[in-house]
Structure formats: C-alpha cells, structure tokens
Design an enzyme around this catalytic site. Structure first.
Site, PDB file in Angstrom:
ATOM      1  N   LEU A   1      77.417  24.390  65.891  1.00 38.02           N
ATOM      2  CA  LEU A   1      77.652  23.311  65.157  1.00 38.02           C
ATOM      3  C   LEU A   1      79.039  22.880  64.532  1.00 38.02           C
ATOM      4  O   LEU A   1      79.473  21.739  64.563  1.00 38.02           O
ATOM      5  CB  LEU A   1      76.635  23.366  63.792  1.00 38.02           C
ATOM      6  CG  LEU A   1      76.476  21.930  63.078  1.00 38.02           C
ATOM      7  CD1 LEU A   1      75.868  20.906  64.252  1.00 38.02           C
ATOM      8  CD2 LEU A   1      75.436  22.222  61.830  1.00 38.02           C
ATOM      9  N   LYS A   2      79.555  23.877  64.064  1.00 34.94           N
ATOM     10  CA  LYS A   2      81.030  23.826  63.535  1.00 34.94           C
ATOM     11  C   LYS A   2      81.548  23.243  64.732  1.00 34.94           C
ATOM     12  O   LYS A   2      82.822  22.330  64.392  1.00 34.94           O
ATOM     13  CB  LYS A   2      81.475  25.152  63.108  1.00 34.94           C
ATOM     14  CG  LYS A   2      82.894  25.271  62.786  1.00 34.94           C
ATOM     15  CD  LYS A   2      83.476  26.563  62.474  1.00 34.94           C
ATOM     16  CE  LYS A   2      85.029  26.600  62.571  1.00 34.94           C
ATOM     17  NZ  LYS A   2      85.559  25.913  61.151  1.00 34.94           N
TER      18      LYS A   2
ATOM     19  N   LYS B   1      79.021  23.553  43.730  1.00 32.64           N
ATOM     20  CA  LYS B   1      78.235  24.728  44.317  1.00 32.64           C
ATOM     21  C   LYS B   1      76.637  24.289  44.236  1.00 32.64           C
ATOM     22  O   LYS B   1      76.040  23.585  43.202  1.00 32.64           O
ATOM     23  CB  LYS B   1      78.394  25.890  43.360  1.00 32.64           C
ATOM     24  CG  LYS B   1      79.884  26.406  43.549  1.00 32.64           C
ATOM     25  CD  LYS B   1      80.203  27.226  44.728  1.00 32.64           C
ATOM     26  CE  LYS B   1      81.231  27.691  44.872  1.00 32.64           C
ATOM     27  NZ  LYS B   1      81.674  28.526  46.097  1.00 32.64           N
TER      28      LYS B   1
ATOM     29  N   GLU C   1      99.512  33.510  53.751  1.00 33.66           N
ATOM     30  CA  GLU C   1      98.373  34.203  54.015  1.00 33.66           C
ATOM     31  C   GLU C   1      98.180  33.801  55.567  1.00 33.66           C
ATOM     32  O   GLU C   1      96.894  34.182  56.043  1.00 33.66           O
ATOM     33  CB  GLU C   1      97.222  33.550  53.346  1.00 33.66           C
ATOM     34  CG  GLU C   1      97.526  33.879  51.719  1.00 33.66           C
ATOM     35  CD  GLU C   1      96.037  33.327  50.918  1.00 33.66           C
ATOM     36  OE1 GLU C   1      95.199  33.263  51.453  1.00 33.66           O
ATOM     37  OE2 GLU C   1      96.360  33.309  49.737  1.00 33.66           O
TER      38      GLU C   1
ATOM     39  N   CYS D   1      82.554  27.648  57.772  1.00 31.87           N
ATOM     40  CA  CYS D   1      81.742  29.055  57.779  1.00 31.87           C
ATOM     41  C   CYS D   1      82.570  30.228  57.311  1.00 31.87           C
ATOM     42  O   CYS D   1      83.742  30.262  57.585  1.00 31.87           O
ATOM     43  CB  CYS D   1      81.262  29.326  59.241  1.00 31.87           C
ATOM     44  SG  CYS D   1      80.103  27.940  59.800  1.00 31.87           S
TER      45      CYS D   1
ATOM     46  N   ASP E   1      92.713  35.587  42.457  1.00 27.22           N
ATOM     47  CA  ASP E   1      91.830  34.219  42.506  1.00 27.22           C
ATOM     48  C   ASP E   1      90.400  34.841  42.164  1.00 27.22           C
ATOM     49  O   ASP E   1      89.733  35.830  42.580  1.00 27.22           O
ATOM     50  CB  ASP E   1      91.735  33.797  43.975  1.00 27.22           C
ATOM     51  CG  ASP E   1      92.945  32.984  44.281  1.00 27.22           C
ATOM     52  OD1 ASP E   1      93.522  32.344  43.722  1.00 27.22           O
ATOM     53  OD2 ASP E   1      93.197  32.814  45.631  1.00 27.22           O
TER      54      ASP E   1
ATOM     55  N   GLU F   1      79.842  30.522  39.769  1.00 25.64           N
ATOM     56  CA  GLU F   1      78.730  30.680  40.760  1.00 25.64           C
ATOM     57  C   GLU F   1      77.871  31.666  40.399  1.00 25.64           C
ATOM     58  O   GLU F   1      76.605  31.741  40.947  1.00 25.64           O
ATOM     59  CB  GLU F   1      78.973  30.499  42.247  1.00 25.64           C
ATOM     60  CG  GLU F   1      79.591  31.649  42.861  1.00 25.64           C
ATOM     61  CD  GLU F   1      80.037  31.460  44.209  1.00 25.64           C
ATOM     62  OE1 GLU F   1      79.561  32.330  45.069  1.00 25.64           O
ATOM     63  OE2 GLU F   1      80.650  30.272  44.413  1.00 25.64           O
TER      64      GLU F   1
ATOM     65  N   HIS G   1      89.580  19.295  50.333  1.00 29.68           N
ATOM     66  CA  HIS G   1      88.552  19.557  51.097  1.00 29.68           C
ATOM     67  C   HIS G   1      88.229  17.979  51.794  1.00 29.68           C
ATOM     68  O   HIS G   1      87.103  17.820  52.481  1.00 29.68           O
ATOM     69  CB  HIS G   1      87.069  19.634  50.205  1.00 29.68           C
ATOM     70  CG  HIS G   1      87.024  21.045  49.882  1.00 29.68           C
ATOM     71  ND1 HIS G   1      87.956  21.483  48.840  1.00 29.68           N
ATOM     72  CD2 HIS G   1      86.605  22.315  50.173  1.00 29.68           C
ATOM     73  CE1 HIS G   1      87.940  22.649  48.396  1.00 29.68           C
ATOM     74  NE2 HIS G   1      86.974  23.323  49.433  1.00 29.68           N
TER      75      HIS G   1
END
Length: 768
Positions: free
Chosen positions: A17-18, A116, A493, A525, A608, A614, A703
């Site tokens: 799906l991704k 979230k 990174e 994902c 981080d 959450e 995003h």
C-alpha cells in the site's frame, strides 16, 4: 462462544500500500492501479481471517491513508477550502489533499491537522467542524467494500462492517470557531449514522461494529449526555441488525452505566489494558439477559504470545457468570498496531521467536483458546511450558543490569545548576544570534541512500566503502546547511534507518525485525524494535559520525539521540517486568552515550522524546505514576553533563497544553515542539503557565509537501514572541525531514532562515 476481530493491518506484508500510494502521488500509476492494490490487500486479509476460522470478520477496516479521514469523507466533513479546488476531479485526490495539503496551479492549501490516535504511535487526520456543520453520505467506500467481502467470504453472516462511533468521531475532531461545542453537532450527525446502518442492514449483514473508545476516557457530563442521546436514537431506528459497541486501550467500567437504558446487542471490553474491570462489567451484564460480552484478551498492541492460562481464567469466569452463549472472544483492539506475519522473520533467535505472535498468529490464538475451553488441555500445557522456560533463560535476563538500576540516586537525575545559571554559561559560550535556527535531525533519505544501505546489509558493499559513502552524504548536507545559513547544524542521520531501530541494533536486549512493519500514518511505516531482555549499551553508537560531522564545519553540530521513553513507546516491550524498570535500563544506556559525546567535544546534544505525550495513560488518575517514571528516565539520560553542555529534546504531533508543567520538569535546556499545523495553538498553555526554558515551536509542517512562505513562518514566530521571551525562542521545523524531498526541504529551510532574520530585524526592536 464466537470468535471475531476488530481490524487487520492494511499495509500489505511487503508494504504494497505504501509503495502504491507513493507511486500514485508521483503520477507513476493511475487511480485504477492504486485501487487494484487496495483490493488485493483487502481480499488477502479476508481470506487469512476466514481460513483461521473467525466467526465474524471486519470490513471497512482498510484505509488508503487513515480510517478517521475515511469517516470524514463518508460523512461529508470536508473543509470548504478543499471542495473549492477546481483541479481536483475525484474523491481519492480530494482525500489525499486533505491529508497532505495541495500546492499546485496557483493553489496553496495546508494539510489538515494530524495528531496521535489515543496513546498509540498511529496518527490520524483531525476532523474540522463548523458551527452549522452539515453531514451526509458523501463516500460509498463502506458499501463497495461490503460487496467485495461478500464475494470473498461467501457468507454475509460473517461480515462485520466497522465504523468509528458518532460520539468518538465528534470527540476526535475540533471546532473551527469558538462559538460552539463540537458535541452539540450530535443531533445533526446521528440521523446520518442511522441511514448508514440501515443501508448496511439491507445488505443482509447481521453485525456492525461501532468503535467508541471515548468510553475508556474520563468523560465529561456533556459527553455522557450526548452518548446516551446518540445510542437511544440508534437503538430506536436501527432494529434488525446487531450492534457491537467497542471500547479499547483501557477499561470502561467507570462508564458502564451509560449502557443502562440503550439497546445494543454486544459490548467489547479491553481486558489486556485493564483486566480489573471484569468484575464490575459482569455485575452489569448479569442484569442484561441477552446482551453479548466480547472479551478482548489477545494483545493487539504487542507481539508476545498470549498467556493462555490467564485468558482461560477470564473466559471461564465470564461463562460462570453469564453463560457461554453470551460470550465472544477477540483481540483487545485492532491488529493495525502489530506486524502481519512472524513467518517472514528468519533471523530472530528461535528462543525469542517462539514467544512472539504477529497479527496472523494472534487470529489463530483465538482458535487455541476455543479448543482449550472445549477440553484440549495439551495446548494449554504447551503454552505454559514455553512461557515458564523463558523465565529462566540468560537470553532474557541479566542480573548485573538489574542491579545497576536499583542503585540510581537523586544526584543522577539532577543537573549541577538551575537553568538560568546554565543558560548564561551557554549563551556566553555559543554566541548564537536571537531566534537561532536549527533542524530536528534527519534530512531526506533518498533512494540512493536506501539502496546503499541495502547493499551494505546484503554484504555487497564493504564497511569501508559504505562508511566513505555516508561521509560524502554528511559533507554534502553540511554544505547545504551552511549555504542556507542555519545556526546549529546536524549530520543528517544518513546511517540510520529509523530513529529507534538504529539504536535497537546497537543495544543489548533489543532486536530489529526484517519485515515487522507497522503503519504510523499514511504511507509512513515503521519497524518497531522488540525489547526482549535486559538492556545495556555495548559501545559508542553515534560518537564517530557526530565527531566526523563536527570536524567538517566551524558551526555548532548537534549530537542526535533518541530518548528512553520514545525507544520504549515505539518498541514492542517485554511484558514480564514493570515498564519503569525497562525505561531506566534504556535511560542509563543513553546516559553513557551522552557522556561519551560530551567527552568527545560535542557541545549540544538532542535527546528526542516525541513519544512522551502518547504514552500518557488515558485516565488522569494514572498520570502521576506515569510521569514519575518517564520524567525520571529522561533525566537519568540527560543529567550527567556539565552546565555548558546544552541538552535539547523534541516532541511532535500530540496535544501538549495540559502537560506543560511535566514537560518543564524534564529540565531540557531547549525543547523543539510541533505547532505549525495547529497554527501555534499550543501557545495557549502559556497564558496560565510560564515555561522557564528555551523553546522552538515549529514553524514548518514537514508532514506535507507544500513549501511555506517566509511571511507565513514569520507570522508564526511573531505569535510565539507574544507568549515567550524572545531570548528563549528557537526557529525550526516541526519534525525531522527524512520523508521529504530535497527540493521541498531546501526551499522551505531557506524561507525559514529568512523568516528568522526578519524576526531579528522586526521583533527585537519592538520588544526593547
């Protein structure tokens, strides 16, 4: 005793799906090809669950991006700004524009807010409501998928359509204006639910699942009143179909009386997160002669095999109280939160793998429990033996690590001096401008980087060749940051697949899977690591790369680490000891890395913690114990450094206004935090609470692919300067840039630095 499931993973075992969604967004495939991939995933999911012998199988649990956004499209809750885009010609493009924003042909519309999903690592698109919100049946997706499932399952009796219930849907949304309360929309909304349910009934369906996770929260009196109204109306007009009211992520016993005067045929409770609620629930059900109780006894959020003996005790207690004919068994929540199939894992030590269970295996665990109830005790004995055997294994337990955690002192969780003293020393040392700019850590992970990593993993590239390539990427990203004129740089990174997985591969007691993918949001994902044993640091994890990066620039370079609470929350955690013990073990390992970075000359270190919000328990009565251990864990990791070493942390995509006092207790020198999608709404918290340390409220939503303008970001900085001391404000994106494309990133960061420079000219003088 019937067996059913609340929802199944929808990404596909190879993340089909991704790949299809991203190909569609880049115009490599058309919507017919995209829909065909979705259909294949749904068909396979239904076949797997049917073969496993489930009595009721969910449909409409599939989504191309987010199931809450699906509900918004179904109900016609579409902001006017998206409806008015003339170049959008179909529902799927409208849908993706709501999720990702739209910037094309002169149109520039932001993505809808994302946050979230309760206390999970899944993100949903927040519905937006107007005062006079109209609802309608806008999308036919649920009806199409129902017809599809009939062809696969052959029996309409097995089909159980899934919808977010009306009260939870309103709760999950936000008012676009302050002149009304979203719960007041219930009278407009319920008639549409009644129409949908009755349309489903016409298809011959026997059961429909209405998810009402609001039932596990501390509901307000208004919410309770709205709930009673909604389900009295649904009970009145939706007869002839069985409604399963579903709660999950905690217990609902405090709200069980809300069901007293309504007529639903079944209620699902979460006995994994709150097994203590069973007594009160059974007492209520004893007075309801026909209502069915669904027991959520398989853990849908973790990957360990079920403890059959424990589950059987709960089932037998329920049978004794209300009878076997009034019981269903199921996972506690949707299996969306776990990987699909353990059989695709080939490198996990068998002693660990034998204890693990992914989505497909969890469905079969329901079969095992049914067989045990019917008398097959061999399955129970085998399960008990497996769990007891691992209790004594050195793979899972390390006495020295356990003892180290018991010796942590108050001195280990305190910085040497108060923040105002540290701040003076740091400003004197760093000479940063007002409104200093930085990023959150990661830069785009291109196909070239992923291919490079894959070659190295397959041993088609030597370590020396791989390291030289990574160094070239670091040199390049440093040049780009210097050209943009950022003040504090990062190394990008490029050596890291994921901010948690990277550390899991370097810490003892944690493992990474090969194909354990779980959806985080949209096409994003992640592969949560598995914390299977006692955790410790073996060697340096980031020092070499960070020091190399610092050697390539005269500007300050941040060391980048993932915090203990986030590693914990974004992993599948061992369930055989208190979670706080595991947190402290991880924290001490991170502390050792922090001290090694400091010793190597790195002066700014970011730890981080995007997951700290959450992990917060859903009920306020449990907040204190959570903050006691989570804040302690962060401080264990961060408090060993000197005053002059600046500790940053980062948080994103959650609601923070109600916990800023606890965030302040972390005592990080600088916190960077999401705020651009919500237009700096988090700053409301500072009307009542003075945040003492430095902060970077994000000015750029990473995003979404849209590029924010200089003026847009300057306006957000200006808003922040009204609530925060300007000498304490940093300028940064909302989150890491790993998933974005270089063109978007460079343009956006260039605009961001221009906005910061504009703030230095316009805002500093106005506040003198």
């Amino acid at each position: 005793m019937l067996k059913h499931n609340l929802g199944y993973p929808r990404i596909g075992i190879q993340r089909e799906l991704k790949k299809a969604c991203e190909a569609y967004w880049s115009k490599k495939i058309d919507y017919n090809a995209l829909f065909e991939v979705g259909k294949k995933i749904r068909d396979k999911n239904w076949k797997i669950q049917n073969k496993a012998g489930l009595d009721l199988i969910p449909c409409n649990d599939f989504s191309f991006y987010d199931h809450v956004l699906d509900m918004s499209l179904l109900l016609g809750v579409i902001p006017e700004s998206y409806i008015s885009i003339p170049v959008i010609h179909n529902n799927i493009d409208l849908y993706f524009s709501m999720a990702r924003g739209f910037q094309k042909n002169g149109w520039d519309i932001k993505a809808m807010e994302m946050t979230k999903w309760f206390n999970t690592n899944y993100h949903y698109i927040v519905p937006e409501f107007d005062k006079n919100q109209k609802f309608s049946i806008f999308s036919k997706k649920i009806f199409y998928e129902l017809e599809e499932s009939k062809k696969i399952l052959k029996s309409v009796k097995k089909i159980k359509p899934v919808l977010i219930g009306p009260v939870s849907y309103l709760f999950l949304g936000k008012e676009k204006e302050k002149s009304f309360h979203k719960m007041d929309l219930i009278e407009n909304l319920v008639p549409i639910y009644i129409k949908i349910i009755n349309e489903i009934k016409k298809k011959g369906v026997h059961w429909i699942q209405l998810d009402e996770p609001i039932l596990v929260l501390d509901m307000s009196e208004k919410e309770k009143k709205v709930f009673k109204y909604a389900y009295k109306e649904i009970s009145k007009f939706c007869y002839g179909i069985n409604i399963m009211l579903t709660s999950y992520f905690d217990g609902m016993s405090e709200n069980i009386d809300l069901l007293q005067d309504i007529s639903v045929q079944g209620v699902h409770i979460d006995l994994v997160e709150d097994s203590n609620q069973l007594e009160k629930i059974l007492s209520f059900f004893s007075g309801k002669s026909k209502m069915i109780l669904s027991l959520g006894i398989i853990d849908g959020r973790n990957i360990w095999k079920n403890n059959y003996a424990d589950s059987i005790r709960k089932i037998e207690k329920t049978i004794e109280s209300i009878g076997e004919n009034r019981i269903m068994i199921a996972p506690n929540c949707s299996l969306l939160h776990v990987p699909i199939d353990i059989e695709y894992e080939n490198s996990i030590h068998m002693e660990i793998k034998n204890r693990m269970s992914f989505a497909k295996q969890k469905i079969y665990e329901l079969n095992d429990l049914e067989k045990i109830i019917k008398g097959d005790k061999r399955i129970l004995l085998s399960n008990s033996y497996l769990l007891e055997k691992s209790f004594f294994s050195s793979i899972f337990y390390d006495k020295k690590i356990k003892e180290k955690i018991t010796k942590i002192t108050n001195q280990d969780i305190q910085r040497e001096n108060h923040f105002h003293i540290r701040q003076k020393k740091q400003k004197k040392k760093f000479h940063l401008p007002m409104f200093p700019t930085t990023t959150i850590g990661s830069f785009p992970q291109t196909r070239e980087i992923r291919s490079l990593r894959n070659l190295f993993r397959k041993k088609k590239l030597s370590e020396e060749e791989y390291n030289e390539k990574i160094k070239s990427f670091i040199i390049d990203v440093i040049k780009k940051q210097e050209e943009i004129d950022l003040d504090v740089l990062v190394h990008g990174e490029f050596e890291r697949t994921d901010m948690v997985e990277y550390f899991s591969e370097k810490l003892k007691g944690i493992l990474s899977t090969e194909n354990g993918w779980v959806q985080s949001y949209g096409s994003r994902c992640v592969k949560p690591p598995v914390i299977y044993g006692d955790v410790s640091r073996i060697d340096d994890m980031t020092v070499e790369w960070t020091c190399f990066a610092q050697s390539q620039t005269k500007k300050l370079m941040k060391g980048m680490l993932t915090g203990p609470v986030t590693i914990l929350q974004w992993s599948f955690v061992r369930n055989d000891q208190p979670i706080s013990h595991t947190a402290y073990q991880i924290a001490w390992a991170i502390r050792e890395e922090v001290l090694s970075l400091e010793k190597s000359g790195i002066q700014i270190i970011q730890i981080d913690e995007p997951a700290i919000r959450e992990g917060l328990p859903l009920k306020k009565k449990n907040w204190k114990s959570y903050f006691d251990w989570s804040i302690k864990a962060f401080r264990i990791s961060s408090c060993g450094v000197k005053d002059e070493t600046q500790i940053h942390t980062h948080m994103c995509y959650s609601e923070f206004n109600d916990i800023f006092q606890h965030i302040a207790d972390l005592d990080a020198d600088v916190i960077t935090i999401e705020s651009s999608r919500s237009k700096m709404e988090l700053l409301k918290a500072f009307s009542d609470f003075y945040y003492p340390n430095e902060m970077g409220p994000g000015v750029y939503d990473i995003h979404s692919p849209r590029i924010p303008s200089v003026e847009e970001m300057f306006d957000l900085i200006k808003k922040a300067s009204i609530k925060l001391p300007i000498e304490n404000i940093w300028v940064n994106p909302d989150c890491g840039l790993k998933t974005r494309k270089w063109q978007e990133v460079l343009s956006s960061l260039y605009n961001m630095t221009k906005a910061a420079k504009m703030a230095r000219l316009k805002l500093i003088n106005s506040y003198k």
